[in-house]
Design a protein around this motif. Structure first.
Motif, PDB file in Angstrom:
ATOM      1  N   LYS A   1      -2.741  -5.468 -11.988  1.00  0.00           N
ATOM      2  CA  LYS A   1      -4.080  -5.001 -10.971  1.00  0.00           C
ATOM      3  C   LYS A   1      -3.949  -4.544  -9.545  1.00  0.00           C
ATOM      4  N   ASN A   2      -4.588  -3.824  -9.278  1.00  0.00           N
ATOM      5  CA  ASN A   2      -4.801  -3.546  -7.587  1.00  0.00           C
ATOM      6  C   ASN A   2      -5.564  -4.507  -6.977  1.00  0.00           C
ATOM      7  N   LEU A   3      -5.478  -4.802  -5.644  1.00  0.00           N
ATOM      8  CA  LEU A   3      -6.165  -5.556  -5.220  1.00  0.00           C
ATOM      9  C   LEU A   3      -5.985  -5.770  -3.834  1.00  0.00           C
ATOM     10  N   SER A   4      -6.775  -5.983  -2.939  1.00  0.00           N
ATOM     11  CA  SER A   4      -6.934  -5.985  -1.450  1.00  0.00           C
ATOM     12  C   SER A   4      -5.773  -7.199  -0.994  1.00  0.00           C
TER      13      SER A   4
ATOM     14  N   GLU B   1      -2.792  -4.959   5.965  1.00  0.00           N
ATOM     15  CA  GLU B   1      -3.993  -4.751   5.033  1.00  0.00           C
ATOM     16  C   GLU B   1      -3.812  -3.483   4.198  1.00  0.00           C
ATOM     17  N   GLY B   2      -4.580  -3.594   3.137  1.00  0.00           N
ATOM     18  CA  GLY B   2      -4.496  -2.474   2.357  1.00  0.00           C
ATOM     19  C   GLY B   2      -4.256  -2.713   0.853  1.00  0.00           C
ATOM     20  N   GLU B   3      -4.319  -1.774  -0.084  1.00  0.00           N
ATOM     21  CA  GLU B   3      -4.301  -2.224  -1.660  1.00  0.00           C
ATOM     22  C   GLU B   3      -3.034  -2.330  -2.217  1.00  0.00           C
ATOM     23  N   TYR B   4      -2.884  -3.427  -2.741  1.00  0.00           N
ATOM     24  CA  TYR B   4      -1.620  -3.901  -3.376  1.00  0.00           C
ATOM     25  C   TYR B   4      -1.640  -3.755  -4.877  1.00  0.00           C
ATOM     26  N   GLU B   5      -0.440  -3.753  -5.586  1.00  0.00           N
ATOM     27  CA  GLU B   5      -0.428  -3.867  -6.717  1.00  0.00           C
ATOM     28  C   GLU B   5       0.150  -5.149  -7.168  1.00  0.00           C
TER      29      GLU B   5
ATOM     30  N   GLU C   1      -7.528 -10.543  -1.624  1.00  0.00           N
ATOM     31  CA  GLU C   1      -7.655 -11.122  -2.970  1.00  0.00           C
ATOM     32  C   GLU C   1      -6.250 -11.348  -3.429  1.00  0.00           C
TER      33      GLU C   1
ATOM     34  N   PRO D   1       0.797  -1.214   0.048  1.00  0.00           N
ATOM     35  CA  PRO D   1       0.082  -0.021  -0.160  1.00  0.00           C
ATOM     36  C   PRO D   1       0.874   1.301  -0.057  1.00  0.00           C
TER      37      PRO D   1
END
Lengths: 438, 438, 438
Positions: free
Chosen positions: A105-108, A151-155, A111, A81
């Protein structure tokens, strides 16, 4: 042929170092069952031996299989993130699930985790995983790293291509006096993994290199192929020629410090099986001989019932029996020049036995010939012991009835094959023995 | 046929109880090699299975033997000098020497003792003795009772008949798809003795009962015959048909708690020998396999050199190796429903292997077929272990060359026959395997 | 033939004493591979058995060899600087290097030592040495004596001759019913050495002596020959007749107290190999069976690939495996009448098995014949044990299918050959068994 015994039954640190150096050159390359990694690998090997590179197009049907699309990869990473690269293909090619389709893609975290592989039992190691015939993508990382992810948004980025192209393999033939061949096969599809199977690659390369200076009796064919699809493709393209293959070995797992393990051919009593058993018995090293099972390496294809070739698999620790297997721990520290040199010397001894194993006929089959008058026997009688060389003469003369090979005589007498072969040469020189016509 | 696995590899207390109940019904009957005891026995078995009762007349020549006179007995006792019955056939039919000629006489203790049999090592037990082909009479009693007898005049009465009549046996055939037969043989000539051989009788009865609902591949022939003369008579009358017998077992000593003992057929390497060995290896029970010897039960006749049928003998503790053997201690307490159920499950497993043991041919014998594209193989590569089912597929595909049966593949792989057979069915469904025509 | 079992499976002190006495008569003679020592030896043996003495001239070519000049010796000694005889052939014939050329010279201690042989490990013993096909001379003495020799001029005298003459050997044939022969071979070339091989000589002599009174089935040929050149000469002269030899043994090292050692024939599974194994198994003595190796005694020639005769070597302690071997300590104290008698009884048992080993056919191959009606079986049924004789009957009847010999049946049943043979005779008498025509 008279093979030099230079690398026979002993550690030659020079060849060990040479093989280790070659392995170090090959280690960083990201190989797969197709693609430029294999090509780069073969080009490096070509500097050592006369290798021909073969390309087979995507879609070619090979028995029940089809040559797949070619896979290439330029880059891959995961950013956390905060935008930091937490795994990077450029640092370690195991991080990418081999044959991953392209993704960006970006994903949690949740995911992302569906696409992450780890080895929980060895939480610092990165596993090696593949998804060849099933479109998927993924990353491999250490279990400890996975546990530390917030946690957070990953690429997730995988800059790969999966397109029509070719399956690439290398073939090196050392022509011998005879058309009959010895096949040495190793797989070249694994990325940065040393024991499985850069070790097999460097052993095969140096065997070819030393054999080309020796004018051998047999022809030797070295295959540098991707596992499974490579041997299937080669067998499909060379089906008409496999009857030339008299003996063969699959070379793998040859750099670790474990004992030697020979997995017999499906035939079980082929000359290669007898040869390896004889060499291992006399090598003074711990070893084990196991029956054929239809699971393992490319011997699965060579020994499929429609071919049933006399090909075994000579390794040190078998696949799956060491924890480093298929992880980042199978690295340059896991193998050593000394282990490689020892493995090489065993392979060289095997070649040496195959080359020298012939059948002879005693020209004086009725009673022993008088060895003394030819200077071949001790002059003084009555002593307790006869010398090893004299024993070898008596064994050869007694068993050379056209049915027993020199290897049979070595097995029956317990005397080393080299002693038997050298003494057979002496008896031939004295007209006491004559080689059987084939 | 697809045999229900209901009784396979496990204790089914219901079938054990059912067999024990049948045994309890049969226990009181005084059987011999001929006579009404056998008839009564067969009539009780007939309630369970479609049994045909055969009668062969006295004097019929059967190979080197002759069907003997029929023996029947109504009563027998000894009265002591006080006129008290000290042994009474009506209490225990073992008291009479089986096949005793009629007698009614007064005699001294000394004279009487010449006709008394005991087991001195087990002084409370009454032995079982016979005198089939030698006219004689006698009584069996416990050794303690013999020691307590006072001097004086005794009365010995045996109210038996030995007259022209018949030898009686029962035969039950379960028709299968094929004419080839499995023969299960048990002897029905022993009086009140449970392990030898009411146990064999009830196992055979329940095998027949369950098989008739299963439409088996083989036909099954169950023989309920007097020992020796019964099998000789059956072989003499059916000499022209014995070539149909593909496999067979003699069932005996199956209710005690001893380990399983398989005595191989005279052939030694028949399919029945391989089958029983495979089943016992995988059953998780202690067992022993012994070579054929020409002493024991009716396998002596089936395996005489002129027949040499593939018939072994599967029992628990062999004859003569338990002290209760052929004494009054081989009674309903010596056997148990649990032991009988376990024996039944082993027999059922054997039938199951015989039924399913076929040879197949791999339709893609050159290299492995691509299992993955058929959904038969794990999608993710690189892992340490392959699953048991996948291993079974690889073994079957590798060895299905028309020479190896599924049982051979189970033996070679160490995988259970059932797994192999189920996976073979799956491969057939996917057109990867085809059954060999016989 | 029905061999008397007088010397069978037991010590017979009389035959042991007789053999020891004969050995004592032969002990002093100086034998070699040619010369009067052999002639004197054979003349003593001739007093016991019908021996023919054969003479083959010097120069006769026998396969790859040539009959050598004949060696004879009258005297030999060394005198020390004081003129004292320090070794004297007349005291012990081992003192002379066997086949020494004549010599008479004065020489320094240093020069003399080049011609002296000792056994440093056993400093009191005089070794036995030969120089057959290499003109040389020498003396053997105890190592302690050598160490005590003073400097000075010594006189060495060997009054021998090495001239054209003959090789002498003895042959004794006991004619049997059949032309097929059993060959018993022993070497007669060693001087005063008891175990190797006066023991073999006396065993062979007494075997011949007892066989001539027994009208055996086989013909028996006993060879008393010099080692190596003797068997080569005999084979060269009798090449056309060797196909008659059905079985054979080389007899040597039979007087010491070691366990029996049987060295199998080159064929390895010949009837003689099976016979000796069976006899040794049942003899109750410690023993060992070893595979053929092409080093040892005259079996080297009989089992050369051009002959490959079914001839083994039955000894007690093998050559070279006891320290007394080929030294003055292999004397009359090293062997004993009891050991010789035991060896004789084993040889006699072997002859007994060979004589009685035939194949029979069961005349009632379908089911067992009814032994009871012929009085061959217990009358009373139901007992635990059957008797050994009845077991033997059942084994013979079951396996007499024309493929199994009585020896096979003994091996399969574990019953002694004699019991099997006696019971087979009984079954023949009762028309239950018939001998196979050869």
């Amino acid at each position: 042929m008279s093979l030099s015994n230079q690398y026979h039954c002993g550690h030659n640190s020079s060849v060990g170092d040479d093989m280790y150096e070659l392995m170090s050159d090959l280690y960083p390359i990201c190989r797969s069952i197709t693609g430029d990694g294999v090509r780069k690998t073969l080009q490096i090997i070509m500097k050592q031996i006369p290798l021909k590179i073969k390309e087979v197009g995507t879609g070619k049907e090979v028995f029940d299989w089809t040559v797949p699309k070619e896979w290439n990869i330029r880059d891959a990473y995961i950013k956390n993130p905060k935008g930091e690269k937490i795994v990077d293909f450029k640092n370690c090619n195991l991080h990418v699930l081999n044959y991953s389709i392209p993704v960006k893609k970006n994903l949690s975290l949740e995911e992302l985790k569906k696409h992450i592989f780890t080895v929980p039992d060895y939480p610092d190691w990165v596993p090696y995983r593949t998804s060849y015939y099933n479109d998927d993508w993924g990353f491999c990382m250490s279990h400890n790293q996975l546990l530390g992810l917030d946690e957070g948004e990953y690429e997730a980025v995988i800059d790969s291509t999966l397109e029509d192209g070719h399956l690439t393999y290398g073939e090196c033939v050392i022509e011998g006096e005879q058309q009959e061949e010895v096949l040495i096969s190793c797989h070249v599809c694994h990325p940065s993994l040393c024991n499985d199977n850069l070790s097999g690659i460097v052993i095969a390369t140096y065997l070819a290199r030393y054999l080309q200076d020796n004018a051998p009796r047999y022809s030797y064919r070295f295959l540098f192929i991707p596992a499974t699809i490579g041997s299937i493709t080669w067998l499909a393209l060379n089906e008409h020629n496999v009857s030339r293959i008299s003996h063969g070995l699959v070379a793998v797992n040859l750099g670790d410090s474990g004992k030697f393990t020979y997995k017999k051919s499906r035939q079980g009593k082929a000359e290669i099986d007898q040869t390896v058993r004889n060499v291992l018995r006399h090598c003074g090293k711990d070893h084990e001989i196991v029956d054929f099972i239809p699971y393992g390496y490319d011997e699965r294809q060579y020994c499929s019932p429609g071919f049933n070739l006399p090909i075994g698999c000579l390794m040190r620790t078998p696949h799956g029996q060491y924890p480093e297997y298929h992880t980042s721990a199978d690295n340059l520290d896991f193998v050593s020049p000394v282990n490689l040199a020892e493995s090489f010397s065993i392979y060289w001894s095997i070649v040496n036995v195959l080359e020298g194993n012939k059948k002879y006929v005693n020209r004086n089959p009725k009673c022993e010939p008088q060895l003394g008058k030819r200077g071949l026997y001790q002059k003084m009688g009555g002593q307790k012991d006869t010398k090893a060389k004299e024993l070898a003469m008596l064994w050869i003369l007694n068993l050379s009835d056209g049915k027993h090979s020199l290897l049979d005589i070595s097995d029956a007498s317990g005397l080393k094959f080299d002693s038997i072969r050298n003494v057979a040469d002496l008896l031939v020189m004295h007209d006491l023995l004559i080689e059987c016509s084939q």
